[in-house]
Write an enzyme that holds these catalytic residues in place. Structure first.
Site, PDB file in Angstrom:
ATOM      1  N   ASP A   1       0.870  -1.178   0.000  1.00 10.40           N
ATOM      2  CA  ASP A   1       0.000   0.000   0.000  1.00 10.40           C
ATOM      3  C   ASP A   1       0.905   1.225   0.000  1.00 10.40           C
ATOM      4  OD1 ASP A   1      -1.720   2.092   0.400  1.00 10.40           O
ATOM      5  OD2 ASP A   1      -2.588   1.320   2.260  1.00 10.40           O
TER       6      ASP A   1
ATOM      7  N   GLY B   1       9.010  -2.749  -6.362  1.00  9.24           N
ATOM      8  CA  GLY B   1       8.147  -1.648  -6.780  1.00  9.24           C
ATOM      9  C   GLY B   1       8.235  -0.436  -5.881  1.00  9.24           C
TER      10      GLY B   1
ATOM     11  N   ASN C   1       4.034  -3.020   4.673  1.00 13.15           N
ATOM     12  CA  ASN C   1       2.686  -3.605   4.720  1.00 13.15           C
ATOM     13  C   ASN C   1       2.851  -5.064   4.355  1.00 13.15           C
ATOM     14  OD1 ASN C   1       1.876  -0.940   2.537  1.00 13.15           O
ATOM     15  ND2 ASN C   1       1.805  -0.794   4.765  1.00 13.15           N
TER      16      ASN C   1
ATOM     17  N   LYS D   1     -35.227   0.001  24.183  1.00 16.86           N
ATOM     18  CA  LYS D   1     -34.859   0.181  25.581  1.00 16.86           C
ATOM     19  C   LYS D   1     -34.294  -1.141  26.087  1.00 16.86           C
ATOM     20  CE  LYS D   1     -35.727   2.902  28.444  1.00 16.86           C
ATOM     21  NZ  LYS D   1     -37.014   3.238  29.037  1.00 16.86           N
ATOM     22  N   HIS D   2     -33.098  -1.100  26.633  1.00 18.91           N
ATOM     23  CA  HIS D   2     -32.466  -2.283  27.224  1.00 18.91           C
ATOM     24  C   HIS D   2     -32.477  -3.481  26.281  1.00 18.91           C
ATOM     25  CE1 HIS D   2     -31.508  -0.573  31.112  1.00 18.91           C
ATOM     26  NE2 HIS D   2     -32.666   0.074  31.037  1.00 18.91           N
TER      27      HIS D   2
ATOM     28  N   ASN E   1     -37.961 -15.573  25.607  1.00 19.02           N
ATOM     29  CA  ASN E   1     -39.049 -15.793  24.662  1.00 19.02           C
ATOM     30  C   ASN E   1     -39.739 -14.474  24.332  1.00 19.02           C
ATOM     31  OD1 ASN E   1     -38.998 -18.699  24.455  1.00 19.02           O
ATOM     32  ND2 ASN E   1     -39.899 -18.804  26.487  1.00 19.02           N
TER      33      ASN E   1
ATOM     34  N   HIS F   1     -30.759 -13.983  22.132  1.00 20.15           N
ATOM     35  CA  HIS F   1     -30.226 -13.859  23.487  1.00 20.15           C
ATOM     36  C   HIS F   1     -28.893 -13.123  23.445  1.00 20.15           C
ATOM     37  CE1 HIS F   1     -33.192 -16.413  25.430  1.00 20.15           C
ATOM     38  NE2 HIS F   1     -33.062 -17.272  24.436  1.00 20.15           N
TER      39      HIS F   1
END
Length: 613
Positions: A27, A50, A117, A287-288, A453, A613
């Protein structure tokens, strides 16, 4: 037992001048400018291939590594820098008499800085290159020099990314060399890069053999600290990105917290999928880490306008984003108090004006108009959190989570709920209008990002009840059902006609209406509640509630897993449910189908469980 090496002593210095640098980068961003600066500081430049060509084209004097080592590059360039004169120059301990003597005898010059790199292995794999081409893009010399320079960071500086060039130049300009603190930071980053690079190769190679990787290595880059984790005593806390990948959001304003960002991650995915599935602007209110509400842009009926405190004329003029958030916020306005919201489309002035009136912690969206940004930045005294989503973000296919010293890994839930999931209608009643399909899709996508659930009810493009995190499915139905009743009864004429005193705040009016519907006041609470009105309202009786609820119809219910018993359907029938979406797959499916038939409901089996979950 393995032999443990002892430390090699040398002359330790904080600031080490740079007299010779080895540069080999794939790079080449900014490399000419960086090398030009080094040359201006009388640093001798060694380079290869290069990189050397590019630096010479810029007018810089460069010594080829092959000239320095007196050993030509060979084997199609596979061997360039694997030479004692290179690694000796990097690993020699300065001030160590034995090292200094051996370096002089072998003609090894000190190399004070390595700028490199690594070959773009992951990019090669991502392009679908052949096995042989991927193998050829496994860097050997680069990681070797990286590790040599990093190991000897007491004296040598490793630079592995263009984003480090500016910092290194500033340090050299200020100090006449690099400091030990900088060299340690650079070495730590380099070792992390090496670990990430090797992990990618190992995982890919094992995958080619049809086996799981023998070792999983995940490397993270610290991005910013958090005030604390879930609770104030959970310190330290921070946000990290996957090495080589951006974060999914950019912080435009405010200081997000741990739970804010969890809400943002879930809320944003929800609205992205809703927009993709329906083609409509979408919004969610979290919320939460569960949605209090979610909606798409569907026009409001006049009675909804009255219940949500917006005139029909103003509602008709709302932009799709504003309309979607107005609906999402009004699904359960008590639970949405202090929410974190997500909008699928660019946030405009209309949407910002709605948010301005609400108590909310923050927002994530793909972008903001200047007018909207000005409004939102002024909210909460300038502390309102504004996140801008990273365009075309790729979260990866695998998810990882650490819990109590265990790391869980699973394929990300990338199933996108669509109309196709609503085609398997298992009841004799096959009539499912487009609006009902939309609502079942909405409810199902909402549950995909709700703690299980979970069960959700939807009507007219908005969630009207979300029941999250219950161990019993029927309890989910009852919890969400209570919210459905409250939502619908907010449209009762007696609720709409409550005579509030002038100056009662918007959220206080919301809360007062809900408590009026619930009606179970303590004596002390009743005194305070009645004080908000110009005259004491007559009670909303149970008979009046039940009579009004008979008008509720056309509601869709979705469940994140199958209904194990018909009790959930029995209860849903009391709430005006007409359409049911669930995965199916239970031995009780015939009983559930029979229950739906008993109440004239139409039920689809989606075939997809959506636990979260």
């Amino acid at each position: 037992m393995a032999h443990i090496l002892t430390a090699v002593e040398g002359t330790q210095a904080d600031i080490v001048p740079v007299t010779r640098a080895l540069i080999s980068v794939s790079d080449k961003t900014g490399i000419v400018e960086f090398a030009t600066y080094l040359a201006s500081q009388n640093v001798e430049l060694l380079s290869t291939g290069g990189t050397a060509k590019k630096l010479r084209e810029a007018g810089l004097t460069v010594i080829d590594v092959s000239d320095y080592t007196k050993s030509v590059e060979c084997l199609d360039g596979r061997v360039k820098t694997l030479h004692p004169k290179v690694h000796g120059g990097l690993l020699g301990v300065r001030g160590n008499p034995q090292h200094e003597k051996e370096m002089e005898e072998l003609g090894i010059s000190k190399i004070d800085m390595t700028i490199l790199n690594l070959y773009p292995f992951e990019a090669t794999v991502a392009k679908g290159a052949s096995f042989e081409q991927c193998i050829e893009n496994i860097d050997i010399g680069g990681p070797s020099m990286l590790r040599s320079t990093s190991k000897n960071h007491a004296f040598t500086t490793i630079v592995t990314s263009p984003d480090q060039y500016e910092e290194v130049m500033k340090e050299m300009q200020a100090n006449g060399g690099t400091t030990l603190a900088l060299r340690k930071r650079c070495a730590a980053r380099a070792f992390a890069l090496s670990a990430s690079y090797d992990s990618a190769i190992a995982s890919w190679f094992a995958g080619q053999l049809g086996e799981g990787a023998p070792v999983e290595t995940r490397v993270y880059k610290p991005e910013f600290p958090l005030k604390y984790g879930c609770n104030p005593h959970q310190k330290p806390a921070q946000i990290l990105s996957r090495s080589g990948a951006p974060l999914p959001f950019t912080v435009v304003n405010g200081v997000p917290g741990y739970i804010n960002l969890l809400d943002a991650a879930n809320a944003w995915q929800l609205v992205l999928e809703l927009k993709a599935a329906t083609g409509l602007a979408a919004a969610s209110s979290f919320k939460h880490v569960s949605p209090a509400g979610a909606a798409v842009a569907v026009p409001l009926a006049d009675v909804e306008c009255e219940a949500y405190e917006v005139t029909p004329e103003a509602a008709a003029a709302l932009t799709p984003s504003a309309l979607a958030y107005l609906r999402a916020r009004n699904a359960d306005p008590m639970c949405s108090f202090g929410d974190f919201c997500a909008i699928s489309d660019t946030v405009d002035e209309d949407t910002a004006k709605i948010l301005k009136k609400e108590v909310s912690d923050g927002i994530v969206a793909p972008g903001y108009t200047p007018e909207a940004l000005a409004i939102l930045k002024a909210k909460k005294g300038g502390k309102f959190i504004i996140l801008e989503a990273t365009a075309d973000y790729n979260p990866g296919t695998q998810e990882y989570r650490e819990v109590y010293g265990m790391t869980f890994s699973q394929k990300r839930n990338d199933t996108i709920i669509s109309k196709d999931h609503m085609k398997n209608v298992v009841t004799p009643n096959k009539d499912v209008p487009e609006g009902a399909i939309r609502d079942m899709i909405l409810a199902s996508i909402c549950l995909k990002y709700t703690q299980s659930n979970s069960v959700g009810f939807a009507k007219d493009g908005m969630m009207v009840g979300v029941g999250a995190g219950q161990q019993s499915r029927v309890d989910c139905v009852k919890l969400a059902g209570r919210k459905v009743c409250t939502w619908y009864l907010r449209q009762h004429p007696k609720v709409l006609a409550l005579p509030f005193k002038a100056g009662v705040k918007r959220q206080d009016r919301v809360n007062a209406r809900v408590r009026y519907i619930e009606g179970d006041f303590t004596d002390e609470e009743r005194v305070r509640w009645e004080a908000q009105f110009s005259e004491v309202p007559a009670p909303l009786t149970e008979d009046e509630k039940q009579e009004f609820l008979k008008g509720s119809t056309g509601i869709a219910i979705s469940s994140d897993a199958f209904f194990p018993f018909r009790d959930s359907i029995d209860h849903a029938s009391k709430l005006g449910v007409t359409y049911v979406a669930q995965p199916g797959g239970s031995v009780q499916d015939p009983q559930i189908t029979e229950a739906c038939n008993d109440y004239g409901m139409t039920m689809c089996f989606t075939g997809v469980r959506l636990f979260h979950h």
